[in-house]
Write a protein that holds these residues in place. Sequence first.
Motif, mmCIF file in Angstrom:
data_model
loop_
_atom_site.group_PDB
_atom_site.id
_atom_site.type_symbol
_atom_site.label_atom_id
_atom_site.label_comp_id
_atom_site.label_asym_id
_atom_site.label_seq_id
_atom_site.Cartn_x
_atom_site.Cartn_y
_atom_site.Cartn_z
ATOM 1 N N LEU A 1 0.856 -1.190 0.000
ATOM 2 C CA LEU A 1 0.000 0.000 0.000
ATOM 3 C C LEU A 1 0.891 1.240 0.000
ATOM 4 C CD1 LEU A 1 -2.632 -1.150 2.640
ATOM 5 C CD2 LEU A 1 -2.966 -0.963 0.160
ATOM 6 N N SER A 2 0.476 2.237 -0.733
ATOM 7 C CA SER A 2 1.260 3.469 -0.807
ATOM 8 C C SER A 2 1.457 4.051 0.592
ATOM 9 C CB SER A 2 0.521 4.467 -1.695
ATOM 10 O OG SER A 2 1.195 5.698 -1.703
ATOM 11 N N LEU A 3 2.574 4.716 0.773
ATOM 12 C CA LEU A 3 2.922 5.240 2.102
ATOM 13 C C LEU A 3 1.863 6.224 2.622
ATOM 14 C CD1 LEU A 3 6.751 5.941 1.601
ATOM 15 C CD2 LEU A 3 5.671 3.895 2.555
ATOM 16 N N TYR A 4 1.163 6.882 1.724
ATOM 17 C CA TYR A 4 0.243 7.937 2.171
ATOM 18 C C TYR A 4 -1.031 7.398 2.819
ATOM 19 C CZ TYR A 4 -3.464 7.464 -1.320
ATOM 20 O OH TYR A 4 -4.538 7.003 -2.048
ATOM 21 N N CYS A 5 -1.354 6.118 2.532
ATOM 22 C CA CYS A 5 -2.666 5.633 2.990
ATOM 23 C C CYS A 5 -2.567 4.589 4.093
ATOM 24 C CB CYS A 5 -3.456 5.089 1.809
ATOM 25 S SG CYS A 5 -2.720 3.640 1.031
ATOM 26 N N SER B 1 3.839 -3.240 -10.772
ATOM 27 C CA SER B 1 4.043 -2.254 -9.703
ATOM 28 C C SER B 1 4.188 -2.930 -8.335
ATOM 29 C CB SER B 1 2.837 -1.303 -9.674
ATOM 30 O OG SER B 1 2.872 -0.527 -8.510
ATOM 31 N N PRO B 2 5.009 -2.361 -7.445
ATOM 32 C CA PRO B 2 5.112 -2.930 -6.096
ATOM 33 C C PRO B 2 3.891 -2.628 -5.221
ATOM 34 C CG PRO B 2 6.621 -1.071 -6.362
ATOM 35 C CD PRO B 2 5.955 -1.280 -7.693
ATOM 36 N N THR B 3 3.029 -1.737 -5.702
ATOM 37 C CA THR B 3 1.856 -1.362 -4.876
ATOM 38 C C THR B 3 0.554 -1.773 -5.553
ATOM 39 O OG1 THR B 3 2.195 0.830 -5.848
ATOM 40 C CG2 THR B 3 2.770 0.584 -3.538
ATOM 41 N N ARG C 1 -9.560 -6.062 -7.761
ATOM 42 C CA ARG C 1 -9.095 -6.137 -9.164
ATOM 43 C C ARG C 1 -7.566 -6.051 -9.215
ATOM 44 N NH1 ARG C 1 -10.078 -0.780 -11.665
ATOM 45 N NH2 ARG C 1 -8.294 -0.410 -10.309
ATOM 46 N N ASN C 2 -7.000 -5.096 -8.473
ATOM 47 C CA ASN C 2 -5.548 -4.916 -8.516
ATOM 48 C C ASN C 2 -4.813 -6.125 -7.939
ATOM 49 O OD1 ASN C 2 -6.209 -2.428 -9.521
ATOM 50 N ND2 ASN C 2 -5.730 -1.292 -7.648
ATOM 51 N N LEU C 3 -5.339 -6.662 -6.839
ATOM 52 C CA LEU C 3 -4.720 -7.850 -6.243
ATOM 53 C C LEU C 3 -4.839 -9.039 -7.189
ATOM 54 C CD1 LEU C 3 -5.911 -7.389 -2.561
ATOM 55 C CD2 LEU C 3 -3.534 -7.688 -3.264
ATOM 56 N N ASP C 4 -5.983 -9.135 -7.843
ATOM 57 C CA ASP C 4 -6.209 -10.221 -8.790
ATOM 58 C C ASP C 4 -5.200 -10.137 -9.951
ATOM 59 O OD1 ASP C 4 -7.745 -12.460 -9.606
ATOM 60 O OD2 ASP C 4 -8.632 -11.207 -11.163
ATOM 61 N N LEU C 5 -4.952 -8.932 -10.426
ATOM 62 C CA LEU C 5 -3.996 -8.751 -11.532
ATOM 63 C C LEU C 5 -2.616 -9.258 -11.142
ATOM 64 C CD1 LEU C 5 -4.949 -5.199 -12.870
ATOM 65 C CD2 LEU C 5 -5.027 -7.345 -14.149
ATOM 66 N N LYS C 6 -2.255 -9.081 -9.882
ATOM 67 C CA LYS C 6 -0.921 -9.526 -9.416
ATOM 68 C C LYS C 6 -0.788 -11.041 -9.479
ATOM 69 C CE LYS C 6 0.537 -5.550 -7.595
ATOM 70 N NZ LYS C 6 1.645 -4.804 -8.195
ATOM 71 N N GLN C 7 -1.954 -11.737 -9.389
ATOM 72 C CA GLN C 7 -1.894 -13.189 -9.361
ATOM 73 C C GLN C 7 -1.854 -13.796 -10.761
ATOM 74 O OE1 GLN C 7 -5.319 -14.192 -6.956
ATOM 75 N NE2 GLN C 7 -4.304 -13.703 -5.043
ATOM 76 N N LYS C 8 -2.025 -12.933 -11.784
ATOM 77 C CA LYS C 8 -2.080 -13.474 -13.159
ATOM 78 C C LYS C 8 -0.698 -13.694 -13.732
ATOM 79 C CE LYS C 8 -6.686 -11.977 -14.349
ATOM 80 N NZ LYS C 8 -7.511 -10.971 -14.940
ATOM 81 N N ASP D 1 4.426 5.009 -5.284
ATOM 82 C CA ASP D 1 5.378 5.900 -4.598
ATOM 83 C C ASP D 1 6.693 6.034 -5.358
ATOM 84 O OD1 ASP D 1 3.723 6.332 -2.357
ATOM 85 O OD2 ASP D 1 4.380 4.469 -1.435
ATOM 86 N N LEU D 2 6.782 5.477 -6.560
ATOM 87 C CA LEU D 2 8.092 5.348 -7.199
ATOM 88 C C LEU D 2 8.801 6.686 -7.413
ATOM 89 C CD1 LEU D 2 7.284 2.446 -9.676
ATOM 90 C CD2 LEU D 2 8.622 2.339 -7.563
ATOM 91 N N CYS D 3 8.066 7.710 -7.857
ATOM 92 C CA CYS D 3 8.730 9.006 -8.078
ATOM 93 C C CYS D 3 9.172 9.624 -6.756
ATOM 94 C CB CYS D 3 7.843 9.968 -8.863
ATOM 95 S SG CYS D 3 6.206 10.235 -8.190
ATOM 96 N N GLN D 4 8.350 9.444 -5.741
ATOM 97 C CA GLN D 4 8.703 10.040 -4.443
ATOM 98 C C GLN D 4 9.881 9.310 -3.812
ATOM 99 O OE1 GLN D 4 5.645 12.120 -2.072
ATOM 100 N NE2 GLN D 4 4.356 10.421 -2.692
ATOM 101 N N LYS D 5 9.907 7.990 -3.949
ATOM 102 C CA LYS D 5 10.998 7.228 -3.338
ATOM 103 C C LYS D 5 12.333 7.508 -4.028
ATOM 104 C CE LYS D 5 8.472 3.476 -1.167
ATOM 105 N NZ LYS D 5 8.267 2.027 -1.050
ATOM 106 N N ALA D 6 12.276 7.903 -5.295
ATOM 107 C CA ALA D 6 13.516 8.181 -6.043
ATOM 108 C C ALA D 6 14.090 9.548 -5.699
ATOM 109 C CB ALA D 6 13.236 8.110 -7.544
#
Length: 274
Positions: A59-63, A200-202, A267-274, A207-212
Motif C-alpha cells: 500500500l502506498s505510504l500515504y494511505c 508495480s510494487p503497490t 481487481r488490482n490484487l487479482d492482476l498480481k496473481q495473473k 510511490d516510485l517518483c517520491q521514493k527516487a
Amino acid sequence: MNHIWTAAGAAAWGAAELGGLQSFLDDGAREKIETLCPGAATVLVAAFPYYAGDTPGNLSLYCRGEDYHQVLTRRLEGVCQALRDLHPGHTFLPGADNSPIPELAAAELAGVGHKGGHGLRMVPPYGSYVFLGTILTDLALPSTGPSQGTICPDNCKACQKACPTGALTDQGCDVSKCLSDWTQQKGELPPDVEKKVQESPTVWGCDLCQKACPHNKTAELSTLPEFRENLTTSLTMEDLEGLSNKAFRKEFAHKAFAWRGIAPLKRNLDLKQK
Ligand code: SF4
Ligand code: SF4
C-alpha cells in the motif's frame, strides 16, 4: 498565528489572497466558494507530514495510517476554532482534498514548500511526504508567498526516470498516465495499464517518483501519531475474501484506500496473481 498552526501539527503554513487564484478557478468553483464562504478573501494553506518510515508493503505510504481527510479535517477544525475566537464574526472553513480550492496553486502562492519535479510540494525536512490542508476565510490577509527558487538540483530528474508510465515530463505530471490514479479507478483497466499494475510494487497508489527523490531519502518521520500508529502496510486477497463492500468499508472506515470500495483493490490484487 504561528503557535496555532504548530499546535495543530502543521510543518509549514501560509496565506494566499484568493484573488491570486482566480485563473485556477472555473465558474463552478467560484460559485461554490461564494456559497461556502460569502466574501471569501484568503486561503490559508498548511502542510502536515505523514512519513512513517519505508516499511515493506503493497500500500502506498500515504494511505497506511488514518485517513488523511479525517485527520486534517479534525486538526484544521481546531485551527478554525482558534481563529474564530481571535476574529469573531469571520468565517473559517477547513478543507482537505474536498474543497473547490486548488491546493497546489494555493501552496505556491502562499510560499508553503516548493514545487518538485514530480509536481508535489516539498516541505523540508519532510520531503514531499506531506498532505496539504486549507482554510477558506472572509478575513483579508496578505499573501505570505510566493515560493522562491527551486529545490530540485540541476538536471536531477530522478523522479522522471523512476516513473514507469512516462507520466512525468518537464511539463509536469500527466495525471491521465499516473499509476496512482489508475489503481484508484473503478472498472476494467486498459490492457497496457493492467500490465503496469502487475509490475508495480503497490496495489493502491504509487510511490516510485517520491521514493527516487533525494529529498525524500532523508525525510524525517511525521510528528503526528495518526500517521505513525495503527498502520496497515499491506493487503492480501485473503484479507478481502468474504467481505461485502459494506463490510469492507466498515472494517477500513478510517483508511484512505477504502474510499472507492472493495472492487478496485480486489481487481488490482487479482492482476498480481495473473
Ligand atoms: S505516482 Fe507513479 S505513475 Fe504517478 S507520476 Fe509518480 S512514479 Fe509516475
Ligand atoms: S527527484 Fe529530483 S527533480 Fe524530482 S522532485 Fe526530487 S529533487 Fe526534484
